[in-house]
Scaffold this motif. Structure first.
Motif, PDB file in Angstrom:
ATOM      1  N   LEU A  83       4.290  -3.361 -10.859  1.00  0.00           N
ATOM      2  CA  LEU A  83       4.320  -2.050 -10.206  1.00  0.00           C
ATOM      3  C   LEU A  83       3.051  -1.247 -10.488  1.00  0.00           C
ATOM      4  O   LEU A  83       2.600  -0.470  -9.646  1.00  0.00           O
ATOM      5  N   LEU A  84       2.494  -1.402 -11.680  1.00  0.00           N
ATOM      6  CA  LEU A  84       1.257  -0.700 -12.013  1.00  0.00           C
ATOM      7  C   LEU A  84       0.034  -1.385 -11.411  1.00  0.00           C
ATOM      8  O   LEU A  84      -0.917  -0.723 -10.975  1.00  0.00           O
ATOM      9  N   ALA A  85       0.038  -2.714 -11.386  1.00  0.00           N
ATOM     10  CA  ALA A  85      -1.140  -3.461 -10.948  1.00  0.00           C
ATOM     11  C   ALA A  85      -1.369  -3.352  -9.446  1.00  0.00           C
ATOM     12  O   ALA A  85      -2.527  -3.300  -8.999  1.00  0.00           O
ATOM     13  N   LEU A  86      -0.309  -3.311  -8.654  1.00  0.00           N
ATOM     14  CA  LEU A  86      -0.478  -3.293  -7.199  1.00  0.00           C
ATOM     15  C   LEU A  86      -1.282  -2.089  -6.711  1.00  0.00           C
ATOM     16  O   LEU A  86      -2.287  -2.267  -6.011  1.00  0.00           O
ATOM     17  N   PRO A  87      -0.909  -0.846  -7.055  1.00  0.00           N
ATOM     18  CA  PRO A  87      -1.731   0.281  -6.578  1.00  0.00           C
ATOM     19  C   PRO A  87      -3.116   0.315  -7.205  1.00  0.00           C
ATOM     20  O   PRO A  87      -4.090   0.685  -6.538  1.00  0.00           O
ATOM     21  N   MET A  88      -3.225  -0.072  -8.484  1.00  0.00           N
ATOM     22  CA  MET A  88      -4.536  -0.052  -9.128  1.00  0.00           C
ATOM     23  C   MET A  88      -5.470  -1.081  -8.488  1.00  0.00           C
ATOM     24  O   MET A  88      -6.633  -0.785  -8.179  1.00  0.00           O
ATOM     25  N   ALA A  89      -4.973  -2.293  -8.269  1.00  0.00           N
ATOM     26  CA  ALA A  89      -5.798  -3.330  -7.664  1.00  0.00           C
ATOM     27  C   ALA A  89      -6.124  -2.995  -6.212  1.00  0.00           C
ATOM     28  O   ALA A  89      -7.237  -3.271  -5.736  1.00  0.00           O
ATOM     29  N   PHE A  90      -5.179  -2.396  -5.497  1.00  0.00           N
ATOM     30  CA  PHE A  90      -5.433  -2.019  -4.102  1.00  0.00           C
ATOM     31  C   PHE A  90      -6.534  -0.968  -4.029  1.00  0.00           C
ATOM     32  O   PHE A  90      -7.415  -1.043  -3.161  1.00  0.00           O
ATOM     33  N   PHE A  91      -6.486   0.010  -4.914  1.00  0.00           N
ATOM     34  CA  PHE A  91      -7.536   1.030  -4.922  1.00  0.00           C
ATOM     35  C   PHE A  91      -8.894   0.405  -5.242  1.00  0.00           C
ATOM     36  O   PHE A  91      -9.903   0.730  -4.595  1.00  0.00           O
ATOM     37  N   MET A  92      -8.922  -0.485  -6.210  1.00  0.00           N
ATOM     38  CA  MET A  92     -10.179  -1.114  -6.602  1.00  0.00           C
ATOM     39  C   MET A  92     -10.758  -1.969  -5.480  1.00  0.00           C
ATOM     40  O   MET A  92     -11.976  -1.969  -5.234  1.00  0.00           O
ATOM     41  N   ALA A  93      -9.895  -2.720  -4.778  1.00  0.00           N
ATOM     42  CA  ALA A  93     -10.377  -3.702  -3.802  1.00  0.00           C
ATOM     43  C   ALA A  93     -10.565  -3.136  -2.410  1.00  0.00           C
ATOM     44  O   ALA A  93     -11.457  -3.587  -1.675  1.00  0.00           O
ATOM     45  N   ARG A  94      -9.745  -2.137  -2.007  1.00  0.00           N
ATOM     46  CA  ARG A  94      -9.769  -1.701  -0.604  1.00  0.00           C
ATOM     47  C   ARG A  94     -10.145  -0.248  -0.398  1.00  0.00           C
ATOM     48  O   ARG A  94     -10.505   0.135   0.711  1.00  0.00           O
ATOM     49  N   VAL A  95     -10.045   0.579  -1.449  1.00  0.00           N
ATOM     50  CA  VAL A  95     -10.305   2.010  -1.284  1.00  0.00           C
ATOM     51  C   VAL A  95     -11.646   2.396  -1.903  1.00  0.00           C
ATOM     52  O   VAL A  95     -12.467   3.062  -1.270  1.00  0.00           O
ATOM     53  N   PRO A 104      -8.567 -10.628   4.555  1.00  0.00           N
ATOM     54  CA  PRO A 104      -9.479 -10.314   5.669  1.00  0.00           C
ATOM     55  C   PRO A 104      -9.224  -8.921   6.237  1.00  0.00           C
ATOM     56  O   PRO A 104      -8.070  -8.525   6.454  1.00  0.00           O
ATOM     57  N   GLU A 105     -10.296  -8.208   6.479  1.00  0.00           N
ATOM     58  CA  GLU A 105     -10.179  -6.863   7.047  1.00  0.00           C
ATOM     59  C   GLU A 105      -9.532  -6.902   8.427  1.00  0.00           C
ATOM     60  O   GLU A 105      -8.837  -5.964   8.831  1.00  0.00           O
ATOM     61  N   ARG A 106      -9.753  -8.003   9.157  1.00  0.00           N
ATOM     62  CA  ARG A 106      -9.215  -8.097  10.525  1.00  0.00           C
ATOM     63  C   ARG A 106      -7.695  -8.110  10.532  1.00  0.00           C
ATOM     64  O   ARG A 106      -7.082  -7.714  11.534  1.00  0.00           O
ATOM     65  N   MET A 107      -7.058  -8.568   9.443  1.00  0.00           N
ATOM     66  CA  MET A 107      -5.600  -8.538   9.393  1.00  0.00           C
ATOM     67  C   MET A 107      -5.083  -7.114   9.327  1.00  0.00           C
ATOM     68  O   MET A 107      -4.094  -6.761   9.994  1.00  0.00           O
ATOM     69  N   LEU A 108      -5.757  -6.258   8.553  1.00  0.00           N
ATOM     70  CA  LEU A 108      -5.358  -4.852   8.481  1.00  0.00           C
ATOM     71  C   LEU A 108      -5.642  -4.145   9.810  1.00  0.00           C
ATOM     72  O   LEU A 108      -4.847  -3.313  10.261  1.00  0.00           O
ATOM     73  N   ARG A 168       4.333   0.030   6.903  1.00  0.00           N
ATOM     74  CA  ARG A 168       4.660  -1.236   7.568  1.00  0.00           C
ATOM     75  C   ARG A 168       3.572  -2.281   7.294  1.00  0.00           C
ATOM     76  O   ARG A 168       3.864  -3.465   7.052  1.00  0.00           O
ATOM     77  N   THR A 169       2.321  -1.854   7.297  1.00  0.00           N
ATOM     78  CA  THR A 169       1.222  -2.771   6.985  1.00  0.00           C
ATOM     79  C   THR A 169       1.320  -3.261   5.547  1.00  0.00           C
ATOM     80  O   THR A 169       1.109  -4.446   5.256  1.00  0.00           O
ATOM     81  N   LEU A 170       1.657  -2.340   4.650  1.00  0.00           N
ATOM     82  CA  LEU A 170       1.814  -2.721   3.253  1.00  0.00           C
ATOM     83  C   LEU A 170       2.927  -3.739   3.092  1.00  0.00           C
ATOM     84  O   LEU A 170       2.766  -4.744   2.386  1.00  0.00           O
ATOM     85  N   ARG A 171       4.039  -3.508   3.777  1.00  0.00           N
ATOM     86  CA  ARG A 171       5.212  -4.364   3.618  1.00  0.00           C
ATOM     87  C   ARG A 171       5.042  -5.710   4.324  1.00  0.00           C
ATOM     88  O   ARG A 171       5.470  -6.752   3.811  1.00  0.00           O
ATOM     89  N   SER A 172       4.420  -5.716   5.481  1.00  0.00           N
ATOM     90  CA  SER A 172       4.366  -6.922   6.307  1.00  0.00           C
ATOM     91  C   SER A 172       3.076  -7.715   6.178  1.00  0.00           C
ATOM     92  O   SER A 172       3.054  -8.901   6.524  1.00  0.00           O
ATOM     93  N   VAL A 173       2.001  -7.078   5.706  1.00  0.00           N
ATOM     94  CA  VAL A 173       0.712  -7.767   5.637  1.00  0.00           C
ATOM     95  C   VAL A 173       0.229  -7.901   4.191  1.00  0.00           C
ATOM     96  O   VAL A 173      -0.062  -9.005   3.716  1.00  0.00           O
ATOM     97  N   VAL A 174       0.159  -6.769   3.482  1.00  0.00           N
ATOM     98  CA  VAL A 174      -0.450  -6.776   2.152  1.00  0.00           C
ATOM     99  C   VAL A 174       0.435  -7.500   1.142  1.00  0.00           C
ATOM    100  O   VAL A 174      -0.027  -8.404   0.422  1.00  0.00           O
ATOM    101  N   LEU A 175       1.705  -7.116   1.054  1.00  0.00           N
ATOM    102  CA  LEU A 175       2.581  -7.702   0.031  1.00  0.00           C
ATOM    103  C   LEU A 175       2.754  -9.216   0.191  1.00  0.00           C
ATOM    104  O   LEU A 175       2.686  -9.944  -0.804  1.00  0.00           O
ATOM    105  N   PRO A 176       2.979  -9.745   1.421  1.00  0.00           N
ATOM    106  CA  PRO A 176       3.045 -11.212   1.534  1.00  0.00           C
ATOM    107  C   PRO A 176       1.746 -11.903   1.124  1.00  0.00           C
ATOM    108  O   PRO A 176       1.776 -13.012   0.576  1.00  0.00           O
ATOM    109  N   ALA A 177       0.605 -11.250   1.374  1.00  0.00           N
ATOM    110  CA  ALA A 177      -0.681 -11.867   1.026  1.00  0.00           C
ATOM    111  C   ALA A 177      -0.898 -11.914  -0.483  1.00  0.00           C
ATOM    112  O   ALA A 177      -1.524 -12.857  -0.990  1.00  0.00           O
ATOM    113  N   VAL A 178      -0.407 -10.903  -1.208  1.00  0.00           N
ATOM    114  CA  VAL A 178      -0.649 -10.850  -2.659  1.00  0.00           C
ATOM    115  C   VAL A 178       0.519 -11.403  -3.462  1.00  0.00           C
ATOM    116  O   VAL A 178       0.426 -11.461  -4.691  1.00  0.00           O
TER     117      VAL A 178
END
Length: 281
Positions: free
Chosen positions: A88-100, A181-185, A197-207
């Motif tokens: 639960l802690l790693a998902l938002p931290m890693a998302f911020f580091m990698a995508r934000v 891939p950025e094209r998936m988002l 919906r993107t988080l649930r259907s694209v990001v979470l299955p990928a990670v």
């Protein structure tokens, strides 16, 4: 098309890999086999000497004694709780580091995540003991809200272990998000999907495989830890510190207890392997 390996290259590769593989077999697998074998021995109740008599009394006692079952379940629950907290802690931290965060900030953030690993284990554990103490920082921060710190016990063990192993969860999740891939988002946004919906259907299955890969570390390291519970656990008993206390008193029983985390880790590895998590390590 890559050239086929020649007999000479195979020989050089074998000579290169043979020493570490031999060392792994003898030092790790060999010692593990001896440990499990000693679980079938007995201890003389009068002299406390190990008697090399084949029997299953230690495993029978382990399975029929309620206190051992309680300790095993408590250890399993704490390892699972640490894994969930870290995920639960790693998902938002890693998302911020990698995508934000901007590219120039990613490396400093990655260094910040790795920095706690450079400090000694005992230094970090005792630092948390001070912070969780009666007059510690945690209690002082919660006092204005009418709350008090967790003190020493099961909750403190989960907090400290989650802190200690968090980098091992962040790193594979960060790597998976960076490869996403950025094209998936963009495709998800073009199809009208919102952020959740993107988080649930694209990001979470990928990670998901990366989270399971990180959980191999957080789960197994928590399952075998025994120092943290001695430092901040209070009266809490886990398999690790029970095994450590039994080594000098009843070595065969300690070996039988050691088989429990080994079996749990093997079962967990088999489960996450089916989900492709080991490919993310």
């Amino acid at each position: 098309m890559p050239a086929a390996p020649t007999p000479g290259s195979r020989l050089r590769l074998t000579a290169l890999l043979a020493p570490p593989l031999l060392w792994l077999t003898l030092a790790y697998l060999g010692s593990l086999a001896i440990l499990l074998l000693s679980a079938f021995w007995a201890t003389d109740s009068f002299t406390s000497d190990v008697v090399h008599t084949w029997n299953t009394d230690n495993f029978h006692e382990l399975l029929t004694t309620p206190v051992y079952r309680t300790i095993a379940l408590r250890t399993l629950s704490i390892a699972a709780a640490v894994t969930v907290v870290d995920a639960l802690l790693a998902l938002p931290m890693a998302f911020f580091m990698a995508r934000v965060a901007g590219r120039r900030w990613r490396r400093p953030l990655l260094v910040a995540v790795l920095t706690p690993l450079w400090a000694g284990y005992l230094v970090k554990a005792y630092a948390w003991r001070v912070m969780l103490g009666e007059n510690g920082v945690v209690g002082a921060a919660l006092a204005p809200f009418g709350l008090h710190g967790p003190g020493y016990g099961t909750t403190a063990v989960v907090i400290v272990l989650a802190y200690l192993w968090l980098p091992y969860m962040i790193l594979p999740v960060y790597a998976a998000l960076e490869r996403l891939p950025e094209r998936m988002l963009e495709a998800s946004a073009d199809l009208g999907a919102g952020a959740w919906r993107t988080l649930r259907s694209v990001v979470l299955p990928a990670v998901r495989p990366a989270v399971l890969a990180g959980s191999v570390f957080t789960f197994s390291l928590s399952l075998g830890d025994y120092l943290t519970v001695q430092i901040v656990g209070g009266k809490t008993q886990l398999l690790g510190n029970v095994i450590a206390s039994q080594v000098t008193l009843d070595l065969p029983m300690a070996a039988a207890l050691s088989a429990v985390p080994v079996v749990l880790i093997v079962c967990y590895l088999a489960a996450v392997r089916r989900a492709g998590a080991l490919d993310s390590l």
